[in-house]
Enzyme design. Structure first.
Site, PDB file in Angstrom:
ATOM      1  N   GLU A 121      20.486  53.511  33.779  1.00 19.07           N
ATOM      2  CA  GLU A 121      20.487  52.445  34.800  1.00 19.07           C
ATOM      3  C   GLU A 121      20.366  53.064  36.200  1.00 19.07           C
ATOM      4  O   GLU A 121      21.191  52.852  37.096  1.00 19.07           O
ATOM      5  CB  GLU A 121      21.726  51.551  34.706  1.00 19.07           C
ATOM      6  CG  GLU A 121      21.589  50.234  35.467  1.00 19.07           C
ATOM      7  CD  GLU A 121      22.851  49.377  35.407  1.00 19.07           C
ATOM      8  OE1 GLU A 121      23.809  49.621  36.153  1.00 19.07           O
ATOM      9  OE2 GLU A 121      22.870  48.442  34.569  1.00 19.07           O
ATOM     10  N   GLU A 135      29.641  50.850  45.117  1.00 21.63           N
ATOM     11  CA  GLU A 135      28.644  51.213  44.096  1.00 21.63           C
ATOM     12  C   GLU A 135      27.327  51.708  44.683  1.00 21.63           C
ATOM     13  O   GLU A 135      26.676  52.582  44.106  1.00 21.63           O
ATOM     14  CB  GLU A 135      28.401  50.018  43.168  1.00 21.63           C
ATOM     15  CG  GLU A 135      29.561  49.686  42.236  1.00 21.63           C
ATOM     16  CD  GLU A 135      30.687  48.904  42.904  1.00 21.63           C
ATOM     17  OE1 GLU A 135      30.537  48.503  44.096  1.00 21.63           O
ATOM     18  OE2 GLU A 135      31.728  48.693  42.257  1.00 21.63           O
ATOM     19  N   HIS A 216      34.944  39.808  40.402  1.00 24.04           N
ATOM     20  CA  HIS A 216      35.799  40.990  40.548  1.00 24.04           C
ATOM     21  C   HIS A 216      35.407  41.926  41.681  1.00 24.04           C
ATOM     22  O   HIS A 216      36.047  42.949  41.874  1.00 24.04           O
ATOM     23  CB  HIS A 216      35.800  41.796  39.247  1.00 24.04           C
ATOM     24  CG  HIS A 216      34.487  42.499  38.989  1.00 24.04           C
ATOM     25  ND1 HIS A 216      34.161  43.698  39.567  1.00 24.04           N
ATOM     26  CD2 HIS A 216      33.423  42.151  38.242  1.00 24.04           C
ATOM     27  CE1 HIS A 216      32.934  44.063  39.158  1.00 24.04           C
ATOM     28  NE2 HIS A 216      32.477  43.138  38.368  1.00 24.04           N
ATOM     29  N   ARG A 218      34.972  44.257  44.723  1.00 32.03           N
ATOM     30  CA  ARG A 218      35.893  44.752  45.739  1.00 32.03           C
ATOM     31  C   ARG A 218      35.578  44.191  47.123  1.00 32.03           C
ATOM     32  O   ARG A 218      36.470  43.888  47.903  1.00 32.03           O
ATOM     33  CB  ARG A 218      35.805  46.282  45.819  1.00 32.03           C
ATOM     34  CG  ARG A 218      36.991  46.990  45.198  1.00 32.03           C
ATOM     35  CD  ARG A 218      36.769  48.485  45.142  1.00 32.03           C
ATOM     36  NE  ARG A 218      37.372  49.004  43.913  1.00 32.03           N
ATOM     37  CZ  ARG A 218      38.609  49.476  43.833  1.00 32.03           C
ATOM     38  NH1 ARG A 218      39.372  49.534  44.896  1.00 32.03           N
ATOM     39  NH2 ARG A 218      39.090  49.917  42.692  1.00 32.03           N
ATOM     40  N   HIS A 248      39.409  38.858  35.469  1.00 32.32           N
ATOM     41  CA  HIS A 248      39.444  40.326  35.506  1.00 32.32           C
ATOM     42  C   HIS A 248      40.884  40.787  35.720  1.00 32.32           C
ATOM     43  O   HIS A 248      41.664  40.120  36.408  1.00 32.32           O
ATOM     44  CB  HIS A 248      38.547  40.779  36.655  1.00 32.32           C
ATOM     45  CG  HIS A 248      38.198  42.233  36.669  1.00 32.32           C
ATOM     46  ND1 HIS A 248      39.107  43.208  37.000  1.00 32.32           N
ATOM     47  CD2 HIS A 248      37.038  42.879  36.409  1.00 32.32           C
ATOM     48  CE1 HIS A 248      38.505  44.401  36.935  1.00 32.32           C
ATOM     49  NE2 HIS A 248      37.255  44.231  36.577  1.00 32.32           N
TER      50      HIS A 248
HETATM   51  C1  UD1 Z   1      35.316  48.851  38.454  1.00 28.33           C
HETATM   52  C2  UD1 Z   1      34.128  49.547  39.140  1.00 28.33           C
HETATM   53  C3  UD1 Z   1      33.032  48.529  39.425  1.00 28.33           C
HETATM   54  C4  UD1 Z   1      32.660  47.734  38.179  1.00 28.33           C
HETATM   55  C5  UD1 Z   1      33.918  47.133  37.575  1.00 28.33           C
HETATM   56  C6  UD1 Z   1      33.587  46.439  36.277  1.00 28.33           C
HETATM   57  C7  UD1 Z   1      34.545  51.416  40.670  1.00 28.33           C
HETATM   58  C8  UD1 Z   1      34.952  51.842  42.023  1.00 28.33           C
HETATM   59  N1  UD1 Z   1      34.568  50.103  40.422  1.00 28.33           N
HETATM   60  O1  UD1 Z   1      35.889  47.958  39.386  1.00 28.33           O
HETATM   61  O2  UD1 Z   1      31.882  49.218  39.894  1.00 28.33           O
HETATM   62  O3  UD1 Z   1      31.754  46.733  38.549  1.00 28.33           O
HETATM   63  O4  UD1 Z   1      34.873  48.176  37.299  1.00 28.33           O
HETATM   64  O5  UD1 Z   1      34.605  45.589  35.868  1.00 28.33           O
HETATM   65  O6  UD1 Z   1      34.246  52.244  39.848  1.00 28.33           O
HETATM   66  N2  UD1 Z   1      42.823  46.884  35.510  1.00 28.33           N
HETATM   67  C9  UD1 Z   1      43.660  46.740  34.430  1.00 28.33           C
HETATM   68  N3  UD1 Z   1      43.155  46.888  33.171  1.00 28.33           N
HETATM   69  C10 UD1 Z   1      41.852  47.128  32.935  1.00 28.33           C
HETATM   70  C11 UD1 Z   1      40.983  47.248  34.030  1.00 28.33           C
HETATM   71  C12 UD1 Z   1      41.496  47.147  35.311  1.00 28.33           C
HETATM   72  O7  UD1 Z   1      44.851  46.508  34.587  1.00 28.33           O
HETATM   73  O8  UD1 Z   1      41.443  47.228  31.766  1.00 28.33           O
HETATM   74  C13 UD1 Z   1      43.371  46.770  36.874  1.00 28.33           C
HETATM   75  C14 UD1 Z   1      44.228  47.995  37.263  1.00 28.33           C
HETATM   76  O9  UD1 Z   1      45.274  47.562  38.074  1.00 28.33           O
HETATM   77  C15 UD1 Z   1      43.241  48.849  38.054  1.00 28.33           C
HETATM   78  C16 UD1 Z   1      42.463  47.769  38.776  1.00 28.33           C
HETATM   79  O10 UD1 Z   1      42.309  46.727  37.817  1.00 28.33           O
HETATM   80  O11 UD1 Z   1      43.864  49.753  38.942  1.00 28.33           O
HETATM   81  C17 UD1 Z   1      41.133  48.194  39.339  1.00 28.33           C
HETATM   82  O12 UD1 Z   1      40.326  48.872  38.395  1.00 28.33           O
HETATM   83  P1  UD1 Z   1      39.070  49.745  38.948  1.00 28.33           P
HETATM   84  O13 UD1 Z   1      38.333  50.295  37.799  1.00 28.33           O
HETATM   85  O14 UD1 Z   1      39.509  50.687  39.999  1.00 28.33           O
HETATM   86  O15 UD1 Z   1      38.198  48.683  39.729  1.00 28.33           O
HETATM   87  P2  UD1 Z   1      37.383  47.439  39.244  1.00 28.33           P
HETATM   88  O16 UD1 Z   1      37.543  46.425  40.314  1.00 28.33           O
HETATM   89  O17 UD1 Z   1      37.714  47.111  37.857  1.00 28.33           O
HETATM   90  N1  UDP Z   2      32.221  40.715  29.919  1.00 27.45           N
HETATM   91  C1  UDP Z   2      33.063  40.659  28.807  1.00 27.45           C
HETATM   92  N2  UDP Z   2      34.199  39.913  28.887  1.00 27.45           N
HETATM   93  C2  UDP Z   2      34.543  39.208  29.992  1.00 27.45           C
HETATM   94  C3  UDP Z   2      33.694  39.287  31.136  1.00 27.45           C
HETATM   95  C4  UDP Z   2      32.539  40.057  31.050  1.00 27.45           C
HETATM   96  O1  UDP Z   2      32.785  41.274  27.773  1.00 27.45           O
HETATM   97  O2  UDP Z   2      35.584  38.552  29.983  1.00 27.45           O
HETATM   98  C5  UDP Z   2      31.022  41.572  29.849  1.00 27.45           C
HETATM   99  C6  UDP Z   2      29.724  40.918  30.256  1.00 27.45           C
HETATM  100  O3  UDP Z   2      29.078  40.360  29.147  1.00 27.45           O
HETATM  101  C7  UDP Z   2      28.936  42.067  30.861  1.00 27.45           C
HETATM  102  C8  UDP Z   2      30.008  42.993  31.388  1.00 27.45           C
HETATM  103  O4  UDP Z   2      31.230  42.613  30.787  1.00 27.45           O
HETATM  104  O5  UDP Z   2      28.216  42.776  29.871  1.00 27.45           O
HETATM  105  C9  UDP Z   2      30.108  42.889  32.887  1.00 27.45           C
HETATM  106  O6  UDP Z   2      31.242  43.545  33.322  1.00 27.45           O
HETATM  107  P1  UDP Z   2      31.829  43.341  34.780  1.00 27.45           P
HETATM  108  O7  UDP Z   2      31.421  42.027  35.310  1.00 27.45           O
HETATM  109  O8  UDP Z   2      33.274  43.684  34.690  1.00 27.45           O
HETATM  110  O9  UDP Z   2      31.156  44.534  35.602  1.00 27.45           O
HETATM  111  P2  UDP Z   2      29.782  44.704  36.380  1.00 27.45           P
HETATM  112  O10 UDP Z   2      28.663  44.394  35.436  1.00 27.45           O
HETATM  113  O11 UDP Z   2      29.808  43.802  37.569  1.00 27.45           O
HETATM  114  O12 UDP Z   2      29.804  46.128  36.797  1.00 27.45           O
END
Ligand code: UD1
Ligand code: UDP
Length: 377
Positions: A121, A135, A216, A218, A248
């Site tokens: 990607e 990102e 979700h 940031r 999320h």
């Molecule tokens: C991250 C990625 C973003 C991606 C997104 C997909 C970075 C900087 N951000 O953002 O590019 O689009 O994932 O969803 O790499 N948490 C949980 N359990 C989980 C996941 C997250 O509790 O399974 C909570 C935790 O408190 C964690 C917070 O979410 O610290 C943030 O997670 P993080 O991966 O830093 O950022 P995302 O907003 O999820």
């Molecule tokens: N997705 C999932 N469960 C959910 C929400 C999203 O499996 O409750 C899947 C969705 O089909 C897609 C991916 O997660 O393939 C997108 O992830 P997210 O939106 O967290 O991250 P991003 O694509 O914005 O990085």
């Protein structure tokens, strides 16, 4: 006989896992390669949901997620811990996907060891380093390090060529998310119970028009999230509508959404869905309202109109194809756009056509073939 090439596949979040499991499977099926899976577990529960469905047991699990983690704290830990795994494994190549902190730190740790990096990607660009944040910069860093750039579309290929990446280092492969979506759709056809957890909600909302929501980003934390929540509240005030919103796990999302939307009759705030259940939500929803990257790629493949709560997108292909529209995060704009799609049949039909600008489900195979040429086998 030459030994198979050791490919360290590094990922940490839900979308990376969804987009890499087809590639891991293709590498496992090919005797020229030995894939070693290292998860940072930057996400925990949401990553584990994908690992379970895809049947992946990681060789290394760094278990790095911390509650409400900071970008610098996370990145520092990733760089050190991923470097340790690379020193122990001595891989021939490192593969990363997309633009997360894990992908960027994985590429950088590999570069520090002069290990070639393969970027799945590659070439997505919004042209704005604060949308999406962080990102856009993550993927530019990876782009400046990568040995092979697997671009999902010609648009992303062109972005890389404009940055002077040599043409023979870029391959247009489609997006592996389409491989994943096709696979999970087939699994649900074979085993409908995989998505049966949504049936209760479908019964509760029978006769209503379903809008699927995810959010979700940031850059939307704070005011953006509040304005999105208010839009959802106004949309769900219509008696003919139901909103299904898997929230999320990021506390910055949950705090705002729970406070604004909990207890509303027409809104189901639910836990993150595993991939089969989310695929089911995509199939029953009339409209998707999202700021996600992956959902912008999946919805067009299924002919679902997708309203994108962002100012810019690095995925203009869905907008050009007519299935996606940028609506920003302002309440009135979101509500107006949703109501137009609900009330104007022609407007809806214009968007609800299946297009597949993001691939044909053969991306993983193309990536592995190109890697085979690269290692000379
Ligand atoms: C991250 C990625 C973003 C991606 C997104 C997909 C970075 C900087 N951000 O953002 O590019 O689009 O994932 O969803 O790499 N948490 C949980 N359990 C989980 C996941 C997250 O509790 O399974 C909570 C935790 O408190 C964690 C917070 O979410 O610290 C943030 O997670 P993080 O991966 O830093 O950022 P995302 O907003 O999820
Ligand atoms: N997705 C999932 N469960 C959910 C929400 C999203 O499996 O409750 C899947 C969705 O089909 C897609 C991916 O997660 O393939 C997108 O992830 P997210 O939106 O967290 O991250 P991003 O694509 O914005 O990085």
């Amino acid at each position: 006989m030459t030994a198979p090439a050791k490919i360290l596949v590094v990922f940490g979040t839900r979308p990376e896992a969804i987009k890499l499991f087809p590639v891991v499977a293709a590498l496992q099926d090919d005797p020229r390669f030995v894939p070693i899976v290292c998860v940072s577990a930057q996400h925990r529960q949401m990553l584990d949901q994908v690992l379970a469905i895809a049947g992946i047991v990681p060789d290394h699990d760094l278990d790095l997620m911390r509650p409400d983690q900071t970008l610098d704290g996370l990145t520092a830990a990733l760089l050190t811990e991923l470097g340790r795994v690379m020193d122990a494994e001595q891989p021939d190549r490192v593969m990363v996907q997309g633009d997360t902190a894990t992908a960027m730190a994985g590429a950088l740790a590999a570069y520090y060891r002069k290990i070639p990096v393969d970027h799945v990607e590659a070439g997505l660009r919004s042209g704005n380093i604060y949308h999406p944040w962080p990102e856009e910069v993550n993927r530019k860093i990876i782009g400046s390090i990568a040995s092979l750039h697997f671009a999902p579309t010609e648009v992303s290929e062109a972005a890389l060529l404009a940055e002077n990446v040599p043409a023979d280092r870029v391959l247009v492969t489609g997006n592996t998310v389409i491989d994943a979506l096709e696979w999970v759709t087939m699994q649900i056809e074979l085993f409908p119970e995989l998505a049966s957890g949504l049936f209760d909600l479908e019964e509760r909302f029978a006769g209503k028009r379903i809008i699927g929501v995810t959010s979700h980003r940031r850059e939307n934390f704070g005011g953006g999230m509040e304005s999105i929540a208010e839009a959802i509240r106004q949309i769900a005030a219509r008696p003919d509508v139901a909103v299904i919103f898997p929230v999320h796990l990021n506390p910055n999302v949950r705090r705002v959404m729970n406070a604004a939307l909990e207890g509303l009759d027409n809104v189901a705030l639910i836990e993150p869905l595993d991939y089969p259940h989310f695929a089911r939500l995509l199939s029953i929803a009339e409209i998707m309202l999202t700021d996600s990257g992956g959902v912008q790629e999946e919805a067009p493949a299924l002919g679902k109109p997708v309203l994108v709560m962002r100012e810019t997108t690095e995925r203009p292909e869905g907008v050009s194809a007519g299935t996606a529209r940028l609506v920003g995060t302002e309440t009135n704009r979101i509500v107006t756009e949703i109501f137009t799609l609900l009330d104007d049949k022609d407007a809806y039909e214009n968007m609800a056509r299946a297009h597949n600008p993001f691939g044909d489900g053969t991306s993983a195979r193309r990536i592995v073939e190109r890697l085979g040429n690269e290692i000379g086998r």
